[in-house]
Design a protein around this motif. Structure first.
Motif, PDB file in Angstrom:
ATOM      1  N   HIS A 122       8.035  20.595 -46.637  1.00 54.95           N
ATOM      2  CA  HIS A 122       7.693  20.441 -45.325  1.00 54.95           C
ATOM      3  C   HIS A 122       7.888  21.260 -44.217  1.00 54.95           C
ATOM      4  O   HIS A 122       9.125  21.200 -43.776  1.00 54.95           O
ATOM      5  N   SER A 123       7.011  21.612 -43.191  1.00 56.37           N
ATOM      6  CA  SER A 123       7.257  22.435 -42.066  1.00 56.37           C
ATOM      7  C   SER A 123       6.495  22.148 -40.839  1.00 56.37           C
ATOM      8  O   SER A 123       5.662  20.968 -41.113  1.00 56.37           O
ATOM      9  N   SER A 169       2.034  34.065 -48.661  1.00 58.51           N
ATOM     10  CA  SER A 169       0.666  33.669 -47.576  1.00 58.51           C
ATOM     11  C   SER A 169       0.576  34.914 -46.497  1.00 58.51           C
ATOM     12  O   SER A 169       1.520  35.849 -46.263  1.00 58.51           O
ATOM     13  N   ALA A 171       1.022  34.587 -43.733  1.00 56.26           N
ATOM     14  CA  ALA A 171       2.094  34.489 -42.618  1.00 56.26           C
ATOM     15  C   ALA A 171       3.373  35.007 -43.162  1.00 56.26           C
ATOM     16  O   ALA A 171       4.577  35.243 -42.351  1.00 56.26           O
ATOM     17  N   ALA A 179       4.244  29.336 -36.224  1.00 61.12           N
ATOM     18  CA  ALA A 179       4.490  29.272 -37.728  1.00 61.12           C
ATOM     19  C   ALA A 179       6.105  29.981 -37.983  1.00 61.12           C
ATOM     20  O   ALA A 179       6.420  30.378 -39.164  1.00 61.12           O
ATOM     21  N   TYR A 182       8.344  28.758 -41.301  1.00 61.47           N
ATOM     22  CA  TYR A 182       7.476  28.812 -42.476  1.00 61.47           C
ATOM     23  C   TYR A 182       7.153  30.604 -42.795  1.00 61.47           C
ATOM     24  O   TYR A 182       7.699  30.892 -43.844  1.00 61.47           O
ATOM     25  N   TYR A 216      -5.969  30.745 -45.566  1.00 62.97           N
ATOM     26  CA  TYR A 216      -6.165  29.391 -45.575  1.00 62.97           C
ATOM     27  C   TYR A 216      -6.936  28.998 -46.649  1.00 62.97           C
ATOM     28  O   TYR A 216      -8.046  29.516 -46.722  1.00 62.97           O
ATOM     29  N   LEU A 222      -4.707  18.657 -47.660  1.00 56.70           N
ATOM     30  CA  LEU A 222      -4.073  19.471 -46.242  1.00 56.70           C
ATOM     31  C   LEU A 222      -3.609  18.321 -45.366  1.00 56.70           C
ATOM     32  O   LEU A 222      -4.335  17.464 -45.007  1.00 56.70           O
ATOM     33  N   TRP A 230      -2.044  23.297 -35.178  1.00 52.53           N
ATOM     34  CA  TRP A 230      -2.020  24.825 -34.911  1.00 52.53           C
ATOM     35  C   TRP A 230      -3.499  25.401 -34.359  1.00 52.53           C
ATOM     36  O   TRP A 230      -3.205  26.427 -33.504  1.00 52.53           O
TER      37      TRP A 230
HETATM   38  C1  LIG Z   1       0.253  22.619 -43.767  1.00 50.65           C
HETATM   39  C2  LIG Z   1       0.445  23.297 -45.010  1.00 50.65           C
HETATM   40  C3  LIG Z   1       1.822  22.900 -45.603  1.00 50.65           C
HETATM   41  C4  LIG Z   1       1.977  21.233 -45.819  1.00 50.65           C
HETATM   42  C5  LIG Z   1       2.884  20.727 -44.964  1.00 50.65           C
HETATM   43  O1  LIG Z   1       3.070  19.457 -45.285  1.00 50.65           O
HETATM   44  O2  LIG Z   1       3.862  21.241 -44.547  1.00 50.65           O
HETATM   45  C6  LIG Z   1       0.714  24.723 -44.844  1.00 50.65           C
HETATM   46  C7  LIG Z   1       0.522  25.530 -46.099  1.00 50.65           C
HETATM   47  C8  LIG Z   1       0.149  26.850 -45.992  1.00 50.65           C
HETATM   48  C9  LIG Z   1      -0.170  26.960 -44.434  1.00 50.65           C
HETATM   49  C10 LIG Z   1      -1.195  27.978 -44.177  1.00 50.65           C
HETATM   50  C11 LIG Z   1      -0.962  29.204 -44.452  1.00 50.65           C
HETATM   51  O3  LIG Z   1       0.123  29.708 -45.094  1.00 50.65           O
HETATM   52  C12 LIG Z   1      -1.948  30.569 -43.939  1.00 50.65           C
HETATM   53  C13 LIG Z   1      -2.001  30.524 -42.437  1.00 50.65           C
HETATM   54  C14 LIG Z   1      -0.573  30.963 -41.791  1.00 50.65           C
HETATM   55  C15 LIG Z   1      -0.602  30.837 -40.186  1.00 50.65           C
HETATM   56  O4  LIG Z   1       0.621  31.577 -39.952  1.00 50.65           O
HETATM   57  C16 LIG Z   1      -0.563  29.584 -39.841  1.00 50.65           C
HETATM   58  C17 LIG Z   1      -2.002  29.014 -40.434  1.00 50.65           C
HETATM   59  C18 LIG Z   1      -2.404  29.025 -41.808  1.00 50.65           C
HETATM   60  C19 LIG Z   1      -3.684  28.529 -42.183  1.00 50.65           C
HETATM   61  C20 LIG Z   1      -1.156  27.926 -42.450  1.00 50.65           C
HETATM   62  C21 LIG Z   1      -1.449  26.569 -41.938  1.00 50.65           C
HETATM   63  C22 LIG Z   1      -0.650  25.483 -42.411  1.00 50.65           C
HETATM   64  C23 LIG Z   1      -0.504  25.588 -44.154  1.00 50.65           C
HETATM   65  C24 LIG Z   1      -1.964  25.132 -44.730  1.00 50.65           C
END
Ligand SMILES: C[C@H](CCC(=O)O)[C@H]1CC[C@H]2[C@@H]3C(=O)C[C@@H]4C[C@H](O)CC[C@]4(C)[C@H]3CC[C@]12C
Ligand SMILES: NC(=O)C1=CN([C@@H]2O[C@H](COP(=O)(O)OP(=O)(O)OC[C@H]3O[C@@H](n4cnc5c(N)ncnc54)[C@H](OP(=O)(O)O)[C@@H]3O)[C@@H](O)[C@H]2O)C=CC1
Length: 240
Positions: A122-123, A169, A171, A179, A182, A216, A222, A230
């Motif tokens: 988790h982040s 990702s 990201a 972010a 992550y 996404y 989610l 975000w």
């Molecule tokens: C919130 C999700 C993780 C669950 C938790 O409890 O922490 C994230 C998992 C994947 C993320 C998305 C991603 O990797 C693509 C995008 C990257 C951007 O920098 C931020 C938005 C994202 C859509 C990102 C959003 C959070 C997650 C869904």
């Protein structure tokens, strides 16, 4: 979803998302009887990958922290036609657990054909709050456990000329705001596994490494609060 894969020897490259690749990359028959570990498989993308593998008749070993969810995933995998299905529960914050999962595959199957690394800890998706300990913990879960599992699995994967799949990702390729922790863990995956892939090519190691760069995906589970925060931050900063 861009999807790159390359074998240690000069070989194939590809462009698909992880589930699409599993179901249509080649003949689904190719996965029948294969021995596959899927991490982070109690929900979301990992759970769905386990079901794809089950439909194709693979042996699956799923892992995550929540035993009750894993039990249900295993049951569903059996219903869908998995050659066999089992789980190991525990936290990837501890690299000893990561190694234990691979050892379980070795003890059960005597080998391994595919390692799918998918779990994340988790982040938060907001301004970086200066918490160095959070980054350290997230690196343990999102990066170091991936390395530990790869190291432990590599002798078996060399033997089977198998595959490593790393779920990342956008990201981890194109940094955006809100972010930082992550994103750092996903960039680390690219640095490590892309470098390792080069070494496999040099040494003719016939193990493919695939890095999946996902945008996404609404998995239903989610954390809406996270995503809403975000999106609001992005709009406040760049639109309003
Ligand atoms: C919130 C999700 C993780 C669950 C938790 O409890 O922490 C994230 C998992 C994947 C993320 C998305 C991603 O990797 C693509 C995008 C990257 C951007 O920098 C931020 C938005 C994202 C859509 C990102 C959003 C959070 C997650 C869904
Ligand atoms: N959904 C999306 O939009 C995107 C996802 N991705 C990537 O896809 C992958 C899967 O994401 P997604 O399906 O959305 O995520 P989910 O949150 O649905 O799944 C995460 C999985 O990891 C497990 N997990 C969480 N913490 C730990 C821990 N400490 N130790 C072991 N397992 C843990 C969870 O199970 P449990 O809580 O039971 O431990 C769960 O099975 C990730 O690598 C993510 O970065 C990339 C881009 C976009």
């Amino acid at each position: 979803n861009p999807y790159g894969t390359q074998r240690g020897r000069k070989g194939s490259s590809d462009a698909r998302g992880p589930c699409t690749a599993l179901s249509s990359a080649s003949s689904p028959e190719m996965l029948r009887g294969k021995r596959v570990i899927v991490t982070g498989a109690s929900s979301g993308i990992g759970e769905q990958m386990a079901y794809h593998l089950a439909r194709m008749g693979a042996h699956v070993l799923v892992t995550a922290r929540t035993e009750a969810k894993l039990q249900k995933v295993v049951e569903r995998c059996r219903e869908l036609g998995a050659a066999s299905a089992r789980f190991v529960s525990g936290s990837m914050e501890d690299t000893a657990f990561a190694e234990e999962v691979v050892k379980e595959a070795e003890n059960t199957w005597g080998g391994l054909d595919m390692l799918i690394l998918n779990h994340i800890g988790h982040s938060y998706f907001n301004y970086f709050d200066g918490d160095v300990d959070h980054i350290r913990k997230l690196l343990e879960t999102n990066f170091l456990s991936y390395v530990a599992m790869t190291v432990t699995a590599l002798p078996m994967l060399k033997e089977s000329e198998g595959n490593i799949v790393v779920v990342s990702s956008v990201a981890g390729k194109a940094p955006g705001p809100f972010a930082a922790p992550y994103s750092a863990t996903k960039f680390a995956l690219d640095g490590f596994f892309s470098s390792l892939r080069h070494e496999f090519i040099i040494e003719n190691v016939n193990v493919s490494i695939t890095l999946c760069i996902l945008g996404y995906i609404d998995t239903g589970k989610l954390n809406q609060e996270t995503l809403t925060t975000w999106k609001a931050k992005i709009e406040d900063t760049f639109v309003n």
